[in-house]
Design a protein around this motif. Structure first.
Motif, PDB file in Angstrom:
ATOM      1  N   MET A  83       0.943  -1.207   0.046  1.00 15.05           N
ATOM      2  CA  MET A  83      -0.030   0.018  -0.046  1.00 15.05           C
ATOM      3  C   MET A  83       1.052   1.184  -0.005  1.00 15.05           C
ATOM      4  N   ASN A  84       0.857   2.049  -0.854  1.00 18.36           N
ATOM      5  CA  ASN A  84       1.441   3.471  -0.995  1.00 18.36           C
ATOM      6  C   ASN A  84       0.553   4.221   0.199  1.00 18.36           C
ATOM      7  N   ASP A  85       1.453   4.745   1.040  1.00 23.41           N
ATOM      8  CA  ASP A  85       1.003   5.739   2.052  1.00 23.41           C
ATOM      9  C   ASP A  85       0.645   7.297   1.792  1.00 23.41           C
ATOM     10  N   ARG A  86       1.696   7.531   0.789  1.00 25.44           N
ATOM     11  CA  ARG A  86       1.752   8.972   0.554  1.00 25.44           C
ATOM     12  C   ARG A  86       2.015   9.414  -1.043  1.00 25.44           C
ATOM     13  N   ILE A  87       1.349  10.446  -1.855  1.00 22.59           N
ATOM     14  CA  ILE A  87       1.501  10.660  -3.065  1.00 22.59           C
ATOM     15  C   ILE A  87       2.954  11.603  -3.005  1.00 22.59           C
ATOM     16  N   SER A  88       3.857  11.623  -3.840  1.00 16.83           N
ATOM     17  CA  SER A  88       4.867  12.312  -3.893  1.00 16.83           C
ATOM     18  C   SER A  88       4.581  13.438  -4.963  1.00 16.83           C
ATOM     19  N   ASN A  89       4.493  14.665  -4.470  1.00 13.15           N
ATOM     20  CA  ASN A  89       3.979  15.640  -5.607  1.00 13.15           C
ATOM     21  C   ASN A  89       5.415  16.426  -6.077  1.00 13.15           C
ATOM     22  N   PRO A  90       5.465  16.853  -7.380  1.00  5.62           N
ATOM     23  CA  PRO A  90       4.598  16.790  -8.454  1.00  5.62           C
ATOM     24  C   PRO A  90       4.429  15.167  -8.839  1.00  5.62           C
ATOM     25  N   ILE A  91       2.890  14.906  -9.396  1.00  2.00           N
ATOM     26  CA  ILE A  91       3.091  13.514  -9.957  1.00  2.00           C
ATOM     27  C   ILE A  91       3.659  13.632 -11.145  1.00  2.00           C
ATOM     28  N   LEU A  92       3.711  14.557 -12.092  1.00  2.00           N
ATOM     29  CA  LEU A  92       4.199  14.629 -13.344  1.00  2.00           C
ATOM     30  C   LEU A  92       5.240  15.581 -13.320  1.00  2.00           C
ATOM     31  N   ARG A  93       6.344  15.476 -13.525  1.00  2.00           N
ATOM     32  CA  ARG A  93       7.713  16.385 -13.440  1.00  2.00           C
ATOM     33  C   ARG A  93       8.098  16.688 -14.379  1.00  2.00           C
ATOM     34  N   GLY A  94       8.585  18.241 -14.597  1.00  2.00           N
ATOM     35  CA  GLY A  94       8.957  18.510 -15.806  1.00  2.00           C
ATOM     36  C   GLY A  94       8.027  18.911 -16.689  1.00  2.00           C
ATOM     37  N   PHE A  95       7.826  20.381 -16.697  1.00  2.00           N
ATOM     38  CA  PHE A  95       6.878  21.012 -17.965  1.00  2.00           C
ATOM     39  C   PHE A  95       5.778  19.983 -18.392  1.00  2.00           C
ATOM     40  N   ASN A  96       4.800  20.166 -17.221  1.00  2.00           N
ATOM     41  CA  ASN A  96       3.325  19.469 -17.699  1.00  2.00           C
ATOM     42  C   ASN A  96       2.519  20.248 -16.875  1.00  2.00           C
ATOM     43  N   PRO A  97       1.943  21.354 -17.436  1.00  2.00           N
ATOM     44  CA  PRO A  97       1.349  22.359 -16.899  1.00  2.00           C
ATOM     45  C   PRO A  97      -0.244  22.072 -17.375  1.00  2.00           C
ATOM     46  N   ASP A  98      -0.890  22.951 -16.476  1.00  2.00           N
ATOM     47  CA  ASP A  98      -2.696  23.070 -17.091  1.00  2.00           C
ATOM     48  C   ASP A  98      -3.377  21.782 -17.022  1.00  2.00           C
ATOM     49  N   PRO A  99      -3.094  21.010 -15.945  1.00  2.00           N
ATOM     50  CA  PRO A  99      -3.703  19.670 -15.887  1.00  2.00           C
ATOM     51  C   PRO A  99      -5.373  19.644 -16.005  1.00  2.00           C
ATOM     52  N   SER A 100      -5.945  18.707 -16.720  1.00  2.00           N
ATOM     53  CA  SER A 100      -7.282  18.336 -16.620  1.00  2.00           C
ATOM     54  C   SER A 100      -7.259  16.820 -16.330  1.00  2.00           C
ATOM     55  N   ILE A 101      -8.077  16.488 -15.175  1.00  2.00           N
ATOM     56  CA  ILE A 101      -8.042  15.006 -15.123  1.00  2.00           C
ATOM     57  C   ILE A 101      -9.575  14.590 -15.136  1.00  2.00           C
ATOM     58  N   VAL A 102      -9.703  13.260 -15.477  1.00  2.00           N
ATOM     59  CA  VAL A 102     -10.898  12.542 -15.710  1.00  2.00           C
ATOM     60  C   VAL A 102     -10.787  11.228 -15.317  1.00  2.00           C
ATOM     61  N   ARG A 103     -11.722  10.763 -14.542  1.00  3.04           N
ATOM     62  CA  ARG A 103     -11.753   9.137 -14.288  1.00  3.04           C
ATOM     63  C   ARG A 103     -13.021   8.460 -15.287  1.00  3.04           C
ATOM     64  N   VAL A 104     -12.551   7.362 -15.745  1.00  2.00           N
ATOM     65  CA  VAL A 104     -13.515   6.493 -16.377  1.00  2.00           C
ATOM     66  C   VAL A 104     -13.223   5.049 -15.757  1.00  2.00           C
ATOM     67  N   GLY A 105     -14.454   4.760 -14.982  1.00  2.00           N
ATOM     68  CA  GLY A 105     -14.276   3.282 -14.347  1.00  2.00           C
ATOM     69  C   GLY A 105     -13.168   3.376 -13.502  1.00  2.00           C
ATOM     70  N   GLU A 106     -12.106   2.520 -13.361  1.00  2.00           N
ATOM     71  CA  GLU A 106     -11.010   2.621 -12.648  1.00  2.00           C
ATOM     72  C   GLU A 106      -9.858   3.114 -12.979  1.00  2.00           C
ATOM     73  N   ASP A 107      -9.813   3.924 -14.232  1.00  2.00           N
ATOM     74  CA  ASP A 107      -8.952   4.453 -14.866  1.00  2.00           C
ATOM     75  C   ASP A 107      -8.940   5.930 -14.591  1.00  2.00           C
ATOM     76  N   PHE A 108      -7.770   6.688 -14.337  1.00  2.00           N
ATOM     77  CA  PHE A 108      -7.675   7.980 -14.371  1.00  2.00           C
ATOM     78  C   PHE A 108      -6.635   8.804 -15.620  1.00  2.00           C
ATOM     79  N   PHE A 109      -7.040   9.638 -16.218  1.00  2.00           N
ATOM     80  CA  PHE A 109      -6.302  10.225 -17.219  1.00  2.00           C
ATOM     81  C   PHE A 109      -6.010  11.680 -16.721  1.00  2.00           C
ATOM     82  N   VAL A 110      -5.000  12.266 -17.044  1.00  2.00           N
ATOM     83  CA  VAL A 110      -4.671  13.620 -17.145  1.00  2.00           C
ATOM     84  C   VAL A 110      -3.803  14.187 -18.358  1.00  2.00           C
TER      85      VAL A 110
END
Length: 539
Positions: free
Chosen positions: A1-28
């Motif tokens: 089990m992962n206890d923590r998220i290490s931010n940033p999740i997308l490192r190096g020039f990944n701006p303006d995120p839009s996030i959506v969940r479809v079932g069990e999948d997440f997309f940014v």
């Protein structure tokens, strides 16, 4: 089990995120600006482990950014899911400039063209784009529970006496025909923070919740929310002010926090994806550009959204969600060019016709770059590079190049845009093949060219760059030599948003890669045997 998220999740020039969940999948989805192919979409099943799933805008019919100025091109994609399809809306910025009227009054005339594409699979072949409007940037789709969909975008006002950021407009979109219906409605004019952009709309308990970015994309950036019982408003602003911001706290590990988007887990827990910046220690310069972070939120008893701690601050290590761990198989690229396609780590600039820039088949096992236009060109540059994702890294390559004259050059480059770079390259001066360093910067005297090896031996040359926070040092050696020859240290921090010429947009991040120029127009080729990148950050 992962206890923590290490931010940033997308490192190096990944701006303006839009996030959506479809079932069990997440997309940014994140912005790519002038880098081709357009838009990065990352995939996760646990919000901890992410992989690059696709760059959907990869055909000439979808995107052609030749002529787009630096930091223009693809802005702020929005990713949603409806009718069994993914919907991606985005802006293709063609002009970011100021015109002068009567020699005095500034007219800021810009060209923002908004489109959408669709696909039934995130990694499939996305449709040709459908044009929507050009009234402003940061488009987003809201799919209401009555089956209707609405296009949102900020409204740009070029008139000298008006606010440039004139508020958020909404217009109905017919998903069946792709046509906009009726007129546009100005639904929210923003708060005193100004720079109201990045709209997203959600519906909860009969309320329309509007999320926007405000304060500009620098140190005053913020996520602001407002709500209304009617989609067209009026909207009541969140009583706490900003929902998420690092404004006034430059010593935080995550700064410049803003431009967010919400997603709900299957249990209804809200999470926010947002952009952030990590400045160099003691210097307000973010060489890694604007990155994407993620953290849980909560709905209060009063129906307003807040951070878990109620402090509106970005969290560098939030608790991970209670989801089964889903790491992706490790498939690192070891740096060779023995595949028919360009490795996923790499991108190029603007043109949808990469065959004019490079080949992986002309000399098997090598990346051949064809010498094209200068490093300042907005059209056809033979420059292939990857994001800088670490404050400390080493990159190496080997180039085989026999220039005929001084107008031909090829080598290793650390690049932000056409005005900010450090370039170690092979060229020729008279009868001598030489190694030179060209630097361009808005500070420290502007530009310079220094010869570091006045008479190179024939054959391949190994090139290296080592970056340690704000220090950048090139090195070289002829193939077969053991010892590296070192160049003087350079300032790596100029490859950041915060260092710029006045009036020019700076919204990307530092890249490192390979480049080749032939100002005589004869497309002289340079062959690169490998390209290796090794991050050296302690985490």
């Amino acid at each position: 089990m992962n206890d923590r998220i290490s931010n940033p999740i997308l490192r190096g020039f990944n701006p303006d995120p839009s996030i959506v969940r479809v079932g069990e999948d997440f997309f940014v989805a994140t912005s790519t600006f002038e880098w081709f192919p357009g838009v990065q979409i990352h995939h996760s099943r646990d919000l901890v482990h992410w992989r690059l799933a696709t760059r959907p805008l990869r055909r000439p019919e979808q995107l052609d950014m030749r002529g787009a100025p630096d930091s223009c091109g693809v802005w702020a994609p929005d990713l949603t899911y409806a009718d069994g399809r993914f919907w991606l809306v985005y802006t293709d910025v063609k002009r970011f400039g100021q015109s002068t009227l009567d020699g005095a009054t500034g007219l800021t005339l810009r060209d923002f063209h908004n489109y959408f594409v669709t696909c039934d699979r995130i990694d499939g072949e996305w449709s040709d784009p459908v044009y929507l409007n050009s009234s402003g940037f940061d488009p987003a789709l809201f799919h209401d529970d009555d089956g209707r969909s609405w296009l949102l975008n900020m409204l740009w006002d070029h008139r000298p006496t008006k606010p440039r950021f004139a508020g958020i407009v909404a217009q109905e979109l017919d998903r069946g025909t792709g046509k906009l219906l009726g007129g546009r409605h100005l639904i929210f004019e923003g708060t005193e923070r100004g720079f109201t952009e990045g709209p997203h709309l959600y519906k909860r308990d009969g309320w329309y919740h509007l999320l926007v970015a405000e304060g500009g994309t620098g140190w005053e950036h913020a996520v602001v929310m407002a709500r209304s019982r009617n989609l067209f408003g009026p909207y009541e602003v969140h009583p706490d002010g900003a929902v998420l911001t690092s404004f006034g706290k430059h010593d935080l590990p995550l700064t410049r926090a803003g431009h967010g988007d919400l997603v709900e887990l299957a249990d209804g827990t809200p999470w926010i994806g947002y952009l952030c910046g990590r400045p160099l220690p003691g210097r307000e310069r973010c060489v890694l550009g604007r990155e994407t972070a993620l953290q849980p939120m909560q709905w209060g008893d009063d129906g307003w959204l807040r951070t878990i701690r109620g402090d509106a601050l970005p969290d560098p290590a939030p608790p991970a969600p209670d989801l089964p761990p889903a790491p992706w198989p490790a498939t690192p690229w070891e740096g060779s060019f023995d595949t028919p396609d360009l490795p996923q780590d790499l991108q190029w600039l603007r043109t949808p016709h990469p065959e004019a820039l490079f080949s992986l088949s002309a000399r098997p096992g090598h990346l051949r770059l064809y010498g094209r236009e200068s490093l300042g060109s907005h059209f056809t540059q033979a420059l292939v590079a990857r994001r800088q994702q670490h404050f400390r890294y080493t990159a190496t390559t080997q180039v085989e190049f026999d220039p005929a004259h001084f107008q031909q050059a090829a080598g290793l480059i650390c690049y932000y845009n056409g005005t900010k770079y450090h370039y170690l390259f092979v060229t020729r001066d008279g009868d001598a093949r030489q190694l030179q360093i060209m630097s361009s910067s808005p500070v420290d005297g502007g530009s310079s060219v220094v010869t570091v090896a006045p008479d190179l031996p024939r054959g391949p040359i190994d090139l290296r760059v080592e970056v340690d926070l704000d220090e950048l040092r090139f090195a070289w050696r002829p193939q077969g030599d053991r010892d590296w020859q070192l160049a003087p240290a350079l300032d790596a921090s100029v490859l950041s948003d915060e260092v710029s010429f006045s009036g020019l947009p700076n919204f990307t991040g530092a890249f490192v890669g390979m480049a080749c120029q032939d100002m005589a127009g004869t497309a002289a080729p340079a062959d690169f045997a490998f390209f290796r990148y090794e991050g050296r950050d302690s985490d």
